[in-house]
Design an enzyme around this catalytic site. Sequence first.
Site, PDB file in Angstrom:
ATOM      1  CG  HIS A   1      -2.094   0.902   1.053  1.00  0.00           C
ATOM      2  ND1 HIS A   1      -2.028   2.261   1.260  1.00  0.00           N
ATOM      3  CD2 HIS A   1      -3.365   0.641   0.658  1.00  0.00           C
ATOM      4  CE1 HIS A   1      -3.210   2.799   1.019  1.00  0.00           C
ATOM      5  NE2 HIS A   1      -4.036   1.840   0.648  1.00  0.00           N
ATOM      6  N   PRO A   2       0.539   2.233  -0.858  1.00  0.00           N
ATOM      7  CG  PRO A   2      -0.279   3.409  -2.725  1.00  0.00           C
ATOM      8  CD  PRO A   2      -0.549   2.187  -1.857  1.00  0.00           C
ATOM      9  CB  CYS A   3      -1.186   5.074   2.758  1.00  0.00           C
ATOM     10  SG  CYS A   3      -0.348   4.019   3.951  1.00  0.00           S
ATOM     11  CB  ALA A   4       3.302   6.593   4.483  1.00  0.00           C
ATOM     12  CB  THR A   5       4.901   6.028  -1.262  1.00  0.00           C
ATOM     13  OG1 THR A   5       4.524   4.658  -1.084  1.00  0.00           O
ATOM     14  CG2 THR A   5       6.094   6.092  -2.204  1.00  0.00           C
TER      15      THR A   5
END
Length: 217
Positions: free
Chosen positions: A167-171
Amino acid sequence: MGGSPVGDGTPSLDSFNASAAALVKRWKEIEVDDSLPDWTWKPCSKIGAPSEVEGYLALEGVYRDYGGSQIGENDNSDGADVVACDTWVQSCSDNVHVYDFHVVYSYSYKVPVLYFQGHRSDGQLLTLDEIKQHLPSNSLKVLSESKWTFITREEHPHLSRPWFTLHPCATSDWMKLLLEESKVAIEEQSLRYLSTWLSVVGQAVGLKMPLELHCNS
Protein backbone atom coordinates in the site's frame (compact mmCIF):
# COMPACT_ATOMS: atom_id res chain seq x y z
CA MET A 1 11.50 12.20 -21.99
CA GLY A 2 11.70 14.87 -19.35
CA GLY A 3 10.22 15.07 -15.91
CA SER A 4 9.31 17.58 -13.24
CA PRO A 5 11.14 17.87 -9.88
CA VAL A 6 10.15 15.27 -7.28
CA GLY A 7 11.23 17.13 -4.15
CA ASP A 8 7.83 16.61 -2.53
CA GLY A 9 8.07 12.86 -3.02
CA THR A 10 5.39 12.70 -5.71
CA PRO A 11 6.69 12.32 -9.27
CA SER A 12 4.55 13.31 -12.22
CA LEU A 13 3.71 10.69 -14.83
CA ASP A 14 6.46 12.10 -17.05
CA SER A 15 8.95 11.86 -14.18
CA PHE A 16 7.86 8.28 -13.48
CA ASN A 17 8.34 7.33 -17.13
CA ALA A 18 11.75 9.04 -17.32
CA SER A 19 12.88 7.30 -14.12
CA ALA A 20 11.61 3.96 -15.45
CA ALA A 21 13.58 4.40 -18.67
CA ALA A 22 16.70 5.33 -16.65
CA LEU A 23 16.32 2.23 -14.46
CA VAL A 24 15.92 -0.11 -17.45
CA LYS A 25 18.98 1.43 -19.10
CA ARG A 26 21.11 1.35 -15.94
CA TRP A 27 20.09 -2.26 -15.18
CA LYS A 28 21.56 -3.37 -18.50
CA GLU A 29 24.82 -1.56 -17.76
CA ILE A 30 25.55 -3.21 -14.41
CA GLU A 31 26.37 -6.81 -13.59
CA VAL A 32 23.77 -8.64 -11.54
CA ASP A 33 25.35 -12.10 -11.84
CA ASP A 34 22.20 -13.50 -13.43
CA SER A 35 20.52 -13.41 -10.03
CA LEU A 36 17.66 -11.40 -11.48
CA PRO A 37 16.13 -11.02 -14.95
CA ASP A 38 16.01 -7.66 -16.70
CA TRP A 39 13.55 -4.96 -15.79
CA THR A 40 11.46 -4.18 -18.86
CA TRP A 41 8.91 -1.55 -19.81
CA LYS A 42 5.45 -2.84 -20.70
CA PRO A 43 3.48 -0.26 -22.72
CA CYS A 44 -0.28 -0.32 -22.31
CA SER A 45 -2.47 -0.65 -25.35
CA LYS A 46 -5.21 1.77 -26.23
CA ILE A 47 -7.57 0.78 -29.03
CA GLY A 48 -5.10 -1.89 -30.07
CA ALA A 49 -2.08 0.44 -30.24
CA PRO A 50 0.69 0.80 -27.61
CA SER A 51 0.39 3.98 -25.56
CA GLU A 52 3.35 6.35 -25.70
CA VAL A 53 2.99 7.46 -22.08
CA GLU A 54 1.16 4.73 -20.15
CA GLY A 55 2.73 1.48 -19.07
CA TYR A 56 4.53 -0.19 -16.20
CA LEU A 57 7.86 -1.68 -15.20
CA ALA A 58 8.09 -5.46 -15.00
CA LEU A 59 10.52 -7.90 -13.44
CA GLU A 60 9.15 -11.32 -14.32
CA GLY A 61 10.34 -14.88 -13.83
CA VAL A 62 12.21 -14.50 -10.54
CA TYR A 63 12.89 -18.05 -9.33
CA ARG A 64 13.32 -18.89 -5.65
CA ASP A 65 14.28 -22.31 -4.39
CA TYR A 66 13.05 -23.40 -0.97
CA GLY A 67 14.24 -26.99 -0.97
CA GLY A 68 17.30 -26.37 1.17
CA SER A 69 19.64 -25.59 -1.71
CA GLN A 70 20.00 -22.29 -3.53
CA ILE A 71 19.77 -22.36 -7.30
CA GLY A 72 22.80 -21.00 -9.09
CA GLU A 73 24.89 -20.26 -6.02
CA ASN A 74 27.00 -22.18 -3.56
CA ASP A 75 25.32 -22.69 -0.22
CA ASN A 76 27.66 -21.06 2.28
CA SER A 77 25.08 -20.45 5.00
CA ASP A 78 25.33 -22.01 8.43
CA GLY A 79 21.68 -22.99 8.40
CA ALA A 80 20.68 -20.45 11.04
CA ASP A 81 18.73 -18.24 8.68
CA VAL A 82 18.63 -19.49 5.11
CA VAL A 83 17.55 -16.62 2.89
CA ALA A 84 15.86 -17.57 -0.36
CA CYS A 85 18.01 -16.69 -3.34
CA ASP A 86 16.52 -14.90 -6.33
CA THR A 87 17.70 -16.79 -9.38
CA TRP A 88 16.84 -16.54 -13.04
CA VAL A 89 16.85 -20.14 -14.22
CA GLN A 90 14.45 -22.67 -15.63
CA SER A 91 13.30 -25.31 -13.19
CA CYS A 92 10.35 -27.65 -12.66
CA SER A 93 11.14 -28.51 -9.05
CA ASP A 94 8.25 -28.57 -6.59
CA ASN A 95 10.45 -26.50 -4.28
CA VAL A 96 10.68 -23.60 -6.70
CA HIS A 97 8.39 -20.58 -6.59
CA VAL A 98 8.26 -18.04 -9.41
CA TYR A 99 7.59 -14.35 -8.75
CA ASP A 100 6.57 -11.45 -10.93
CA PHE A 101 6.96 -7.82 -9.84
CA HIS A 102 5.30 -4.85 -11.52
CA VAL A 103 5.77 -1.15 -10.76
CA VAL A 104 2.71 0.90 -11.66
CA TYR A 105 2.10 4.64 -11.43
CA SER A 106 -0.79 5.53 -9.12
CA TYR A 107 -2.83 8.50 -10.29
CA SER A 108 -4.54 8.66 -6.90
CA TYR A 109 -1.39 8.85 -4.75
CA LYS A 110 0.92 10.19 -7.49
CA VAL A 111 3.60 7.65 -6.53
CA PRO A 112 4.76 4.25 -7.84
CA VAL A 113 3.10 1.13 -6.44
CA LEU A 114 4.63 -2.35 -6.31
CA TYR A 115 2.36 -5.18 -7.44
CA PHE A 116 3.54 -8.78 -7.15
CA GLN A 117 2.43 -12.39 -7.26
CA GLY A 118 4.04 -15.78 -6.85
CA HIS A 119 3.17 -19.20 -8.17
CA ARG A 120 4.40 -22.76 -7.98
CA SER A 121 6.14 -24.50 -10.86
CA ASP A 122 2.77 -25.98 -11.88
CA GLY A 123 1.25 -22.51 -12.18
CA GLN A 124 -0.80 -22.54 -8.97
CA LEU A 125 -0.83 -19.09 -7.36
CA LEU A 126 0.64 -18.72 -3.88
CA THR A 127 -1.44 -17.38 -1.01
CA LEU A 128 -0.18 -14.47 1.07
CA ASP A 129 0.55 -16.84 3.97
CA GLU A 130 2.65 -19.03 1.66
CA ILE A 131 4.55 -15.99 0.39
CA LYS A 132 5.23 -14.73 3.91
CA GLN A 133 6.30 -18.20 5.01
CA HIS A 134 9.31 -18.06 2.71
CA LEU A 135 10.25 -14.40 3.02
CA PRO A 136 13.66 -13.59 4.55
CA SER A 137 13.52 -12.73 8.25
CA ASN A 138 14.47 -9.10 7.59
CA SER A 139 11.49 -8.76 5.23
CA LEU A 140 9.12 -10.11 7.86
CA LYS A 141 10.61 -7.64 10.33
CA VAL A 142 9.95 -4.75 7.96
CA LEU A 143 6.35 -5.86 7.44
CA SER A 144 5.69 -6.30 11.16
CA GLU A 145 7.41 -3.16 12.45
CA SER A 146 6.85 -0.57 9.74
CA LYS A 147 3.81 1.67 10.03
CA TRP A 148 3.66 2.34 6.30
CA THR A 149 4.43 -1.06 4.79
CA PHE A 150 1.57 -3.51 4.60
CA ILE A 151 0.36 -5.88 1.92
CA THR A 152 -3.12 -5.72 0.42
CA ARG A 153 -4.77 -7.47 -2.53
CA GLU A 154 -6.10 -5.25 -5.28
CA GLU A 155 -6.94 -5.42 -8.94
CA HIS A 156 -3.94 -4.77 -11.15
CA PRO A 157 -4.82 -1.51 -12.95
CA HIS A 158 -3.50 -2.75 -16.30
CA LEU A 159 -4.25 -6.47 -16.14
CA SER A 160 -7.65 -6.39 -14.39
CA ARG A 161 -6.73 -9.32 -12.14
CA PRO A 162 -6.11 -9.38 -8.37
CA TRP A 163 -2.46 -9.01 -7.37
CA PHE A 164 -0.77 -8.43 -4.03
CA THR A 165 0.47 -4.90 -3.55
CA LEU A 166 2.34 -2.80 -1.01
CA HIS A 167 0.00 0.00 0.00
CA PRO A 168 1.40 3.40 -1.04
CA CYS A 169 -0.32 5.56 1.60
CA ALA A 170 2.90 7.04 3.07
CA THR A 171 5.24 6.66 0.10
CA SER A 172 5.42 10.36 -0.69
CA ASP A 173 6.33 11.22 2.92
CA TRP A 174 9.31 8.88 3.29
CA MET A 175 10.47 9.46 -0.28
CA LYS A 176 10.48 13.20 0.41
CA LEU A 177 12.76 12.57 3.41
CA LEU A 178 15.09 10.38 1.34
CA LEU A 179 15.27 12.95 -1.43
CA GLU A 180 15.96 15.77 1.03
CA GLU A 181 18.96 13.81 2.32
CA SER A 182 20.24 13.18 -1.19
CA LYS A 183 23.18 15.26 -2.34
CA VAL A 184 22.55 14.87 -6.07
CA ALA A 185 21.01 17.48 -8.35
CA ILE A 186 17.22 17.71 -8.60
CA GLU A 187 17.20 16.40 -12.18
CA GLU A 188 19.27 13.41 -11.11
CA GLN A 189 16.88 12.83 -8.18
CA SER A 190 14.04 12.48 -10.67
CA LEU A 191 15.92 9.92 -12.74
CA ARG A 192 16.95 7.92 -9.67
CA TYR A 193 13.54 8.06 -8.02
CA LEU A 194 12.49 4.49 -8.85
CA SER A 195 15.84 2.87 -8.02
CA THR A 196 15.82 4.66 -4.65
CA TRP A 197 12.21 3.70 -4.02
CA LEU A 198 12.78 0.06 -4.99
CA SER A 199 15.77 -0.22 -2.66
CA VAL A 200 13.33 0.47 0.19
CA VAL A 201 10.10 -1.31 -0.80
CA GLY A 202 12.02 -4.29 -2.14
CA GLN A 203 13.12 -5.09 1.39
CA ALA A 204 9.53 -5.92 2.33
CA VAL A 205 9.20 -8.63 -0.34
CA GLY A 206 12.72 -10.05 -0.35
CA LEU A 207 13.72 -8.23 -3.54
CA LYS A 208 17.31 -7.05 -3.29
CA MET A 209 18.47 -4.24 -5.54
CA PRO A 210 22.17 -4.17 -6.54
CA LEU A 211 24.15 -1.34 -4.96
CA GLU A 212 25.68 -0.64 -8.37
CA LEU A 213 22.28 0.65 -9.44
CA HIS A 214 22.90 3.81 -7.43
CA CYS A 215 26.40 4.48 -8.66
CA ASN A 216 27.13 6.88 -11.47
CA SER A 217 27.43 5.19 -14.85
